[in-house]
Motif scaffolding. Structure first.
Motif, PDB file in Angstrom:
ATOM      1  N   GLY A 338       0.799  -1.220   0.000  1.00 48.06           N
ATOM      2  CA  GLY A 338       0.000   0.000   0.000  1.00 48.06           C
ATOM      3  C   GLY A 338       0.834   1.272   0.000  1.00 48.06           C
ATOM      4  O   GLY A 338       0.384   2.308  -0.472  1.00 48.06           O
ATOM      5  N   TYR A 339       2.052   1.192   0.556  1.00 50.06           N
ATOM      6  CA  TYR A 339       2.944   2.339   0.561  1.00 50.06           C
ATOM      7  C   TYR A 339       3.184   2.810  -0.883  1.00 50.06           C
ATOM      8  O   TYR A 339       3.325   1.957  -1.757  1.00 50.06           O
ATOM      9  N   LYS A 347       3.385  -5.856  11.352  1.00 50.02           N
ATOM     10  CA  LYS A 347       3.465  -7.207  10.769  1.00 50.02           C
ATOM     11  C   LYS A 347       4.789  -7.862  11.166  1.00 50.02           C
ATOM     12  O   LYS A 347       5.857  -7.229  11.070  1.00 50.02           O
ATOM     13  N   ARG A 348       4.708  -9.130  11.549  1.00 53.24           N
ATOM     14  CA  ARG A 348       5.922  -9.835  11.949  1.00 53.24           C
ATOM     15  C   ARG A 348       6.827 -10.066  10.725  1.00 53.24           C
ATOM     16  O   ARG A 348       6.365 -10.518   9.678  1.00 53.24           O
ATOM     17  N   ILE A 349       8.117  -9.779  10.883  1.00 48.38           N
ATOM     18  CA  ILE A 349       9.070  -9.976   9.781  1.00 48.38           C
ATOM     19  C   ILE A 349       9.797 -11.295   9.994  1.00 48.38           C
ATOM     20  O   ILE A 349      10.415 -11.519  11.045  1.00 48.38           O
ATOM     21  N   GLU A 350       9.718 -12.165   8.986  1.00 51.96           N
ATOM     22  CA  GLU A 350      10.370 -13.464   9.096  1.00 51.96           C
ATOM     23  C   GLU A 350      11.559 -13.568   8.149  1.00 51.96           C
ATOM     24  O   GLU A 350      11.572 -12.932   7.097  1.00 51.96           O
ATOM     25  N   GLY A 351      12.537 -14.354   8.543  1.00 52.26           N
ATOM     26  CA  GLY A 351      13.679 -14.632   7.665  1.00 52.26           C
ATOM     27  C   GLY A 351      14.923 -13.818   7.976  1.00 52.26           C
ATOM     28  O   GLY A 351      15.960 -14.032   7.345  1.00 52.26           O
ATOM     29  N   LEU A 352      14.830 -12.909   8.939  1.00 55.79           N
ATOM     30  CA  LEU A 352      15.992 -12.037   9.197  1.00 55.79           C
ATOM     31  C   LEU A 352      17.228 -12.829   9.624  1.00 55.79           C
ATOM     32  O   LEU A 352      18.339 -12.517   9.198  1.00 55.79           O
ATOM     33  N   THR A 353      17.042 -13.844  10.451  1.00 56.12           N
ATOM     34  CA  THR A 353      18.218 -14.605  10.903  1.00 56.12           C
ATOM     35  C   THR A 353      18.849 -15.382   9.744  1.00 56.12           C
ATOM     36  O   THR A 353      20.059 -15.552   9.706  1.00 56.12           O
ATOM     37  N   SER A 354      18.023 -15.800   8.782  1.00 53.39           N
ATOM     38  CA  SER A 354      18.583 -16.609   7.698  1.00 53.39           C
ATOM     39  C   SER A 354      19.414 -15.778   6.720  1.00 53.39           C
ATOM     40  O   SER A 354      20.205 -16.321   5.965  1.00 53.39           O
ATOM     41  N   THR A 377       7.041  -4.718  11.430  1.00 52.41           N
ATOM     42  CA  THR A 377       7.066  -3.547  10.552  1.00 52.41           C
ATOM     43  C   THR A 377       6.545  -2.327  11.302  1.00 52.41           C
ATOM     44  O   THR A 377       5.689  -2.429  12.173  1.00 52.41           O
ATOM     45  N   ASN A 378       7.099  -1.162  10.944  1.00 52.23           N
ATOM     46  CA  ASN A 378       6.730   0.067  11.639  1.00 52.23           C
ATOM     47  C   ASN A 378       6.893   1.274  10.719  1.00 52.23           C
ATOM     48  O   ASN A 378       7.435   2.295  11.095  1.00 52.23           O
ATOM     49  N   GLY A 379       6.452   1.119   9.469  1.00 43.99           N
ATOM     50  CA  GLY A 379       6.581   2.234   8.537  1.00 43.99           C
ATOM     51  C   GLY A 379       6.379   1.746   7.119  1.00 43.99           C
ATOM     52  O   GLY A 379       6.140   0.559   6.885  1.00 43.99           O
ATOM     53  N   GLY A 380       6.465   2.680   6.179  1.00 43.78           N
ATOM     54  CA  GLY A 380       6.253   2.338   4.775  1.00 43.78           C
ATOM     55  C   GLY A 380       7.450   1.609   4.196  1.00 43.78           C
ATOM     56  O   GLY A 380       7.337   0.518   3.639  1.00 43.78           O
ATOM     57  N   ARG A 381       8.611   2.223   4.329  1.00 40.67           N
ATOM     58  CA  ARG A 381       9.822   1.546   3.886  1.00 40.67           C
ATOM     59  C   ARG A 381      10.335   0.756   5.078  1.00 40.67           C
ATOM     60  O   ARG A 381      10.646   1.330   6.121  1.00 40.67           O
ATOM     61  N   VAL A 382      10.421  -0.540   4.941  1.00 40.63           N
ATOM     62  CA  VAL A 382      10.669  -1.409   6.088  1.00 40.63           C
ATOM     63  C   VAL A 382      12.145  -1.805   6.191  1.00 40.63           C
ATOM     64  O   VAL A 382      12.774  -1.638   7.230  1.00 40.63           O
ATOM     65  N   LEU A 383      12.682  -2.353   5.101  1.00 46.05           N
ATOM     66  CA  LEU A 383      14.062  -2.853   5.129  1.00 46.05           C
ATOM     67  C   LEU A 383      14.778  -2.436   3.854  1.00 46.05           C
ATOM     68  O   LEU A 383      14.141  -2.255   2.800  1.00 46.05           O
ATOM     69  N   GLY A 410       2.058  -8.534   3.071  1.00 43.57           N
ATOM     70  CA  GLY A 410       1.922  -7.346   2.224  1.00 43.57           C
ATOM     71  C   GLY A 410       3.238  -6.852   1.634  1.00 43.57           C
ATOM     72  O   GLY A 410       3.260  -5.852   0.916  1.00 43.57           O
ATOM     73  N   MET A 411       4.336  -7.533   1.913  1.00 44.45           N
ATOM     74  CA  MET A 411       5.654  -7.056   1.468  1.00 44.45           C
ATOM     75  C   MET A 411       5.714  -6.803  -0.043  1.00 44.45           C
ATOM     76  O   MET A 411       5.238  -7.605  -0.835  1.00 44.45           O
TER      77      MET A 411
END
Ligand SMILES: Nc1ncnc2c1ncn2[C@@H]1O[C@H](COP(=O)(O)OP(=O)(O)O)[C@@H](O)[C@H]1O
Ligand SMILES: [Mg+2]
Length: 429
Positions: A338-339, A347-354, A377-383, A410-411
């Motif tokens: 939507g951004y 939203k929970r972010i998965e995969g960061l450790t991998s 997630t805490n904003g429009g641009r996340v990572l 929604g990524m």
């Protein structure tokens, strides 16, 4: 060294990432920081634009150096407050930050010093004057709100009707707030854009590696403008001949012009260029690093950032200290669905450790925060998935491979970051 970094996006995470690598850095605070910065520095819940609160915090912890990420603290006079107290800070004074804070100030500066830029049709304080000027311009024309508008203040008007509508929304309905009180009307330039950023101590300067960013939300430059969907850096963006032209016709006249106007400029100066058929022309100045350009640039940094920034803040910059990894880098921005319109957070972010241990890849956080053990997630641009490699294709492949391991509801991300450059190269251009 103890360092205070202001801001909480991907750019600031990139700064923190590189500062930590310096053996002289023992402590970093970041205000306000984010969920990724929290793992590498101490985040303090202060709004970066709140000059009084930041001064009060610095009074308490005495940083040896403060680095300003975003433009708002600079336009609000944070540097002035620090310099009055003799505290080292990277970023220009309020007067100099007008180069970004006022498009009219910056256009008048460019014109006064004969620096190539889009032809100005006029500046207007009232909607009536602006409407009156429209019949005599060539379409499409560009309308720019004078003040800071978070990337929403520039409109490429295809025709009279669209221009009238924009002026009405900005000047009569105040949809962009006080930034839209005055406007600038200018000619439309055609060409490729290039971000050329320098670091200066007010006397000497060092160019950073060139970058190009991608502003539109969808592939093929479709959809609305965003804060930036990705960026890449490669020496091929800037052949020697062009580098020389930018140096002699733009960078040096800008620094000479600042000196002639008695404006002392210290910090990063971002020069947004349009590479037109008749040479590079200045689209705008920013008084800080770009985001996500900073991520791509710093991924190529091969020097002690804390040392170089201290030099810049104290007036003894040595441009030869800025060494760069040859090759290329890329930063791919993962956004909330939507951004840049409405989107949901948390939203929970998965995969960061991998992806944490993939060589050549760094996950830079922007709109994230910690919720217990989880990153959400805490904003429009996340990572910003950032990678460096010997060739642009390889850095892009690394970033895309890492992005494919990350997931949140929604990524969204663009699939064509840097594609134009690799395409041009394949075509032998
Ligand atoms: N004169 C111009 N001709 C063509 N495009 C322009 C012109 N001025 C701005 N733009 C486009 O609009 C974008 C935003 O304008 P800019 O001046 O950089 O403002 P801001 O980044 O503050 O929104 C630029 O990156 C460029 O794509
Ligand atoms: Mg811009």
């Amino acid at each position: 060294m103890k360092i205070l970094v202001l801001g909480g996006g991907g750019r600031e995470h990139a700064l923190v990432w590189k500062l930590i690598e310096s053996p002289r850095v023992e402590k970093i605070w970041c205000a306000p920081g984010n969920g990724g910065i929290a793992a590498e520095a101490e985040c303090v819940a202060i709004d970066a634009g709140d000059v009084a609160a930041i001064v009060a915090f610095a009074e308490k912890v005495h940083p040896d150096l403060t680095i300003v990420g975003p433009e708002l603290p600079l336009v609000n006079g944070l540097t002035d407050a620090f310099r009055q107290r003799n505290w080292a800070i990277v970023g220009p004074l309020q007067q100099a930050a007008q180069l970004e804070g006022s498009k009219i100030f910056s256009k008048e500066f460019l014109v006064r010093h004969g620096i190539p830029t889009a032809k100005m049709y006029g500046t207007f304080d009232t909607p009536a004057e602006a409407y009156k000027a429209l019949p005599s311009v060539a379409w499409p024309a560009v309308i720019k709100a004078d003040g800071l508008c978070a990337g929403k203040g520039v409109f490429l008007a295809p025709d009279f009707a669209a221009a009238t509508d924009f002026i009405e929304r900005v000047m009569e309905k105040n949809e962009l707030g006080p930034g839209g009180k005055r406007i600038l009307l200018e000619e439309t330039l055609e060409g490729e854009e290039l971000s050329f950023i320098i670091l200066t101590d007010g006397n000497r300067y060092a160019p950073l590696v060139p970058t190009r960013d991608h502003k539109r939300v969808f592939d093929g430059d479709q959809g609305p403008n965003t804060g930036g969907m990705g960026a890449y850096s490669s020496d091929e963006l800037l052949p020697d001949g062009l580098r020389e032209i930018i140096r002699s016709r733009i960078v040096e006249p800008t620094l000479t012009g600042l000196a002639a106007d008695s404006i002392r400029y210290q910090g990063f100066l971002y020069i947004g260029l349009m590479l037109t058929k008749s040479g590079p022309k200045v689209l705008e100045f920013n008084c800080r690093l770009g985001d996500p350009e900073a991520q791509a640039i710093l991924a190529r940094a091969d020097f002690d950032l804390a040392e170089v920034l201290t030099d810049a803040a104290t007036g003894c910059l040595d441009p030869t200290k800025l060494r760069w990894k040859p090759g290329a880098s890329a930063c791919l921005v993962l956004t909330s669905g939507g951004y840049p319109g409405k989107f949901e957070s948390g939203k929970r972010i998965e995969g960061l450790t991998s992806v944490a241990h993939i060589t050549g890849v760094k996950m830079l956080h922007a709109g994230t925060k910690l919720a217990g053990e989880e990153v959400v997630t805490n904003g429009g641009r996340v990572l910003g998935v950032t990678a460096a490699a010997a060739a642009l294709e390889d850095s892009l492949a690394l970033a895309y491979a890492a992005a494919s391991r990350i997931h949140f509801e929604g990524m969204h991300y663009r699939k064509d970051i840097g594609a134009h450059a690799t395409h041009l190269k394949a075509a032998g251009d």
